[in-house]
Scaffold this active site. Structure first.
Site, PDB file in Angstrom:
ATOM      1  N   LYS A 194     135.400  28.094  99.346  1.00  0.00           N
ATOM      2  CA  LYS A 194     134.054  27.329 100.146  1.00  0.00           C
ATOM      3  C   LYS A 194     135.097  28.005 101.618  1.00  0.00           C
ATOM      4  CE  LYS A 194     131.178  23.787 101.272  1.00  0.00           C
ATOM      5  NZ  LYS A 194     130.593  22.778 101.291  1.00  0.00           N
ATOM      6  N   ARG A 204     123.682  21.353 108.184  1.00  0.00           N
ATOM      7  CA  ARG A 204     124.073  19.553 108.368  1.00  0.00           C
ATOM      8  C   ARG A 204     123.173  19.002 109.132  1.00  0.00           C
ATOM      9  NH1 ARG A 204     130.410  22.277 109.704  1.00  0.00           N
ATOM     10  NH2 ARG A 204     130.978  22.308 107.491  1.00  0.00           N
ATOM     11  N   LYS A 216     136.996  20.748 109.426  1.00  0.00           N
ATOM     12  CA  LYS A 216     136.484  20.987 107.936  1.00  0.00           C
ATOM     13  C   LYS A 216     137.661  21.356 107.410  1.00  0.00           C
ATOM     14  CE  LYS A 216     131.595  19.238 106.720  1.00  0.00           C
ATOM     15  NZ  LYS A 216     130.210  18.830 105.619  1.00  0.00           N
ATOM     16  N   GLU A 232     142.595  29.209  94.575  1.00  0.00           N
ATOM     17  CA  GLU A 232     141.783  28.780  93.952  1.00  0.00           C
ATOM     18  C   GLU A 232     140.372  28.977  92.621  1.00  0.00           C
ATOM     19  OE1 GLU A 232     141.374  25.703  95.119  1.00  0.00           O
ATOM     20  OE2 GLU A 232     141.873  25.885  97.494  1.00  0.00           O
ATOM     21  N   LYS A 247     131.896  30.756  98.540  1.00  0.00           N
ATOM     22  CA  LYS A 247     130.045  30.186 100.023  1.00  0.00           C
ATOM     23  C   LYS A 247     130.847  30.624 101.083  1.00  0.00           C
ATOM     24  CE  LYS A 247     127.527  26.077 100.975  1.00  0.00           C
ATOM     25  NZ  LYS A 247     127.957  24.829 100.810  1.00  0.00           N
ATOM     26  N   TYR A 312     118.073  29.575  99.542  1.00  0.00           N
ATOM     27  CA  TYR A 312     116.824  29.224 100.050  1.00  0.00           C
ATOM     28  C   TYR A 312     116.151  30.160 100.015  1.00  0.00           C
ATOM     29  CZ  TYR A 312     120.431  26.474 101.776  1.00  0.00           C
ATOM     30  OH  TYR A 312     121.044  25.421 102.261  1.00  0.00           O
TER      31      TYR A 312
HETATM   32  C1  PBG Z   1     128.987  19.771 101.989  1.00  0.00           C
HETATM   33  C2  PBG Z   1     128.224  20.734 101.750  1.00  0.00           C
HETATM   34  C3  PBG Z   1     127.675  22.174 103.206  1.00  0.00           C
HETATM   35  C4  PBG Z   1     126.520  23.022 102.358  1.00  0.00           C
HETATM   36  C5  PBG Z   1     126.625  22.861 100.951  1.00  0.00           C
HETATM   37  N1  PBG Z   1     127.418  21.144 101.042  1.00  0.00           N
HETATM   38  C6  PBG Z   1     128.373  22.076 104.073  1.00  0.00           C
HETATM   39  C7  PBG Z   1     129.246  21.447 104.824  1.00  0.00           C
HETATM   40  O1  PBG Z   1     130.419  22.072 103.954  1.00  0.00           O
HETATM   41  O2  PBG Z   1     129.418  20.995 105.587  1.00  0.00           O
HETATM   42  C8  PBG Z   1     125.953  24.062 103.278  1.00  0.00           C
HETATM   43  C9  PBG Z   1     125.201  25.154 102.561  1.00  0.00           C
HETATM   44  C10 PBG Z   1     124.153  25.599 103.901  1.00  0.00           C
HETATM   45  O3  PBG Z   1     124.764  25.558 104.803  1.00  0.00           O
HETATM   46  O4  PBG Z   1     122.712  26.249 103.450  1.00  0.00           O
HETATM   47  N2  PBG Z   1     128.969  19.915 100.997  1.00  0.00           N
END
Ligand code: PBG
Length: 324
Positions: A194, A204, A216, A232, A247, A312
Site C-alpha cells: 500500500k 479521506r 502516512k 512485504e 494499492k 467503486y
Molecule cells: C485507510 C484506508 C485508505 C483507503 C482505504 N483504507 C486511505 C488511506 O490510507 O489514507 C483508501 C481507499 C481509496 O482511496 O479509495 N486505512
C-alpha cells in the site's frame, strides 16, 4: 506476408476466441461507506453514498443481482466517538460489527463480507496507528489494538479481514489471535503493498479520516519502490496472508505484475477513490466515455495480474460486463 495478426481481430467472435484474459463480476469487490444515519450522497465521490443500515442491505442486494458477491465495509465515525487510542474500533456493538452481522444474517454465504482493519476512521489523529506525543506512529502497540479490532469483526461474522494499516508484523499477529480464538476459517487479505498515494484524497473526505498532522509516509510505501513490495509480499506469505493486495492499481501495474509472478496466493488490486474520480470527472465533462474507460481500466488491472479487484465501479462494471 504469412503472419497477419489482424486475422484474429476480424470479427467480434474471433476476438472473443483470441482474448487472453477475461474479467468477470465474480472478481470484483464493492467498497461501501457506512454511517449511523440516513443514506447521504458523498459530494466528493459522485455515484457513492454513505449508507445507513437499510441502505446497506439494498446496495448489497443490487450488487448480488449483477454478480458482485463481495463487499468491503468502511465506517464514518462521529467525532465524539474518536479518540487518541481509537478504542471504538473494537466495540462489539459498534457500527461495523452490527453491519457485518446484519449482512450475514440476510445473505449468508452468498456474500463475502470483508472488513477493514486500521485505526484511521476511529483515531482523533487520523492515522492508521497510535500516535505518541512526538507524532511518531507506535508500531507494536498499534498491532495489539488491530488484533482486538480484527477479533471483534470475526466475532460478528466477517468472512475476510483486510488490514490496510501497513504496520509491521500485523498479519502474523492477527492470524495468531484469530486462531487462538477458534476463527481458523476467517481469511486475511493483506494490503501488502500500500503506497503513500495522493490518489486517496477523496476517500479521506468521505470518511473524514485525513491525518490531523503529518502524513502516512512512515508506514505506507514510497511510490518509487517495487523491490520493497516483494519484501512485504514475502513477509505476508510467511505470516499467513490468504490474499495479497497492491494499492492503488492503475498507476502501479508493474507492482501488480511483480507480485503476481511471485505470489502463490491470489493477488488483489484496489482501484482507489482518486482513480475512480478521474474517470468520473472526465466523463461528467464529456471528455471521456465513462463505460469504455472504466471497463478498459479494470481489464488492464486484471491483465497485469490482479485476480481480485476492489473498485467503486463494481456494480456498474458488472452490469456492463453482463450486457456485453
Ligand atoms: C485507510 C484506508 C485508505 C483507503 C482505504 N483504507 C486511505 C488511506 O490510507 O489514507 C483508501 C481507499 C481509496 O482511496 O479509495 N486505512
Amino acid at each position: 506476408m504469412r503472419s497477419r495478426p489482424r486475422r484474429n481481430r476480424r470479427t467480434a467472435a474471433l476476438r472473443g476466441l483470441a482474448r487472453e484474459t477475461r474479467l468477470d463480476p465474480g472478481a470484483l469487490v464493492l467498497p461501501v461507506f457506512l454511517h449511523d444515519a440516513a443514506d447521504e450522497p458523498i459530494d466528493a465521490m459522485p455515484g457513492c453514498s454513505r449508507l445507513g443500515p437499510d441502505g446497506l442491505l439494498t446496495e448489497v442486494e443490487r450488487a448480488l443481482e449483477v454478480g458482485v458477491h463481495a463487499v468491503v465495509l468502511f465506517p464514518r465515525i462521529p467525532d465524539d466517538q474518536k479518540s487518541r487510542t481509537g478504542e471504538e474500533c473494537f466495540n462489539e456493538r459498534g457500527l461495523i460489527p452490527r453491519s457485518v452481522t446484519a449482512l450475514k444474517e440476510r445473505f449468508g454465504d452468498e456474500l463475502v463480507v470483508m472488513t477493514d482493519v486500521a485505526l484511521d476512521p476511529y483515531s482523533s489523529d487520523g492515522h492508521d496507528g497510535l500516535v505518541d506525543d512526538d507524532g511518531r506512529i507506535l508500531n507494536d502497540e498499534t498491532v495489539d489494538v488491530l488484533c482486538r479490532q480484527a477479533l471483534a469483526q470475526a466475532r460478528a461474522g466477517a468472512d475476510v479481514i483486510a488490514p490496510s494499516d501497513m504496520m509491521d508484523g500485523r498479519i502474523g499477529a492477527i492470524r495468531d489471535t484469530l486462531d487462538d480464538e477458534g476463527f481458523t476459517e476467517v481469511g486475511l487479505l493483506s494490503y501488502t503493498a500500500k503506497y503513500a498515494s495522493a490518489f486517496y484524497g477523496p476517500f479521506r473526505g468521505a470518511l473524514d479520516s485525513a491525518p490531523r498532522a503529518g502524513d502516512k509516509r512512515t508506514y505506507q510505501m514510497d511510490p518509487a519502490n517495487v523491490r520493497e513490495a516483494l519484501r512485504e509480499l514475502q513477509l505476508d506469505l510467511e505470516e499467513g496472508a490468504d490474499i495479497v493486495m497492491v494499492k492503488p492499481a492503475g498507476a502501479y501495474l508493474d507492482v501488480i505484475s511483480a507480485l503476481a509472478d511471485e505470489s502463490d496466493v491470489p493477488v488483489a488490486a484496489y482501484q482507489v477513490s482518486g482513480e475512480y474520480l478521474m474517470i468520473k470527472a472526465a466523463a461528467a465533462s464529456g471528455w471521456l466515455d465513462e463505460r469504455a474507460v472504466a471497463l478498459e481500466s479494470l481489464a488492464c488491472i486484471h491483465r497485469a495480474g490482479a485476480d481480485v479487484i476492489f473498485t467503486y465501479f463494481a456494480r456498474d462494471a458488472a452490469a456492463w460486463l453482463r450486457s456485453g
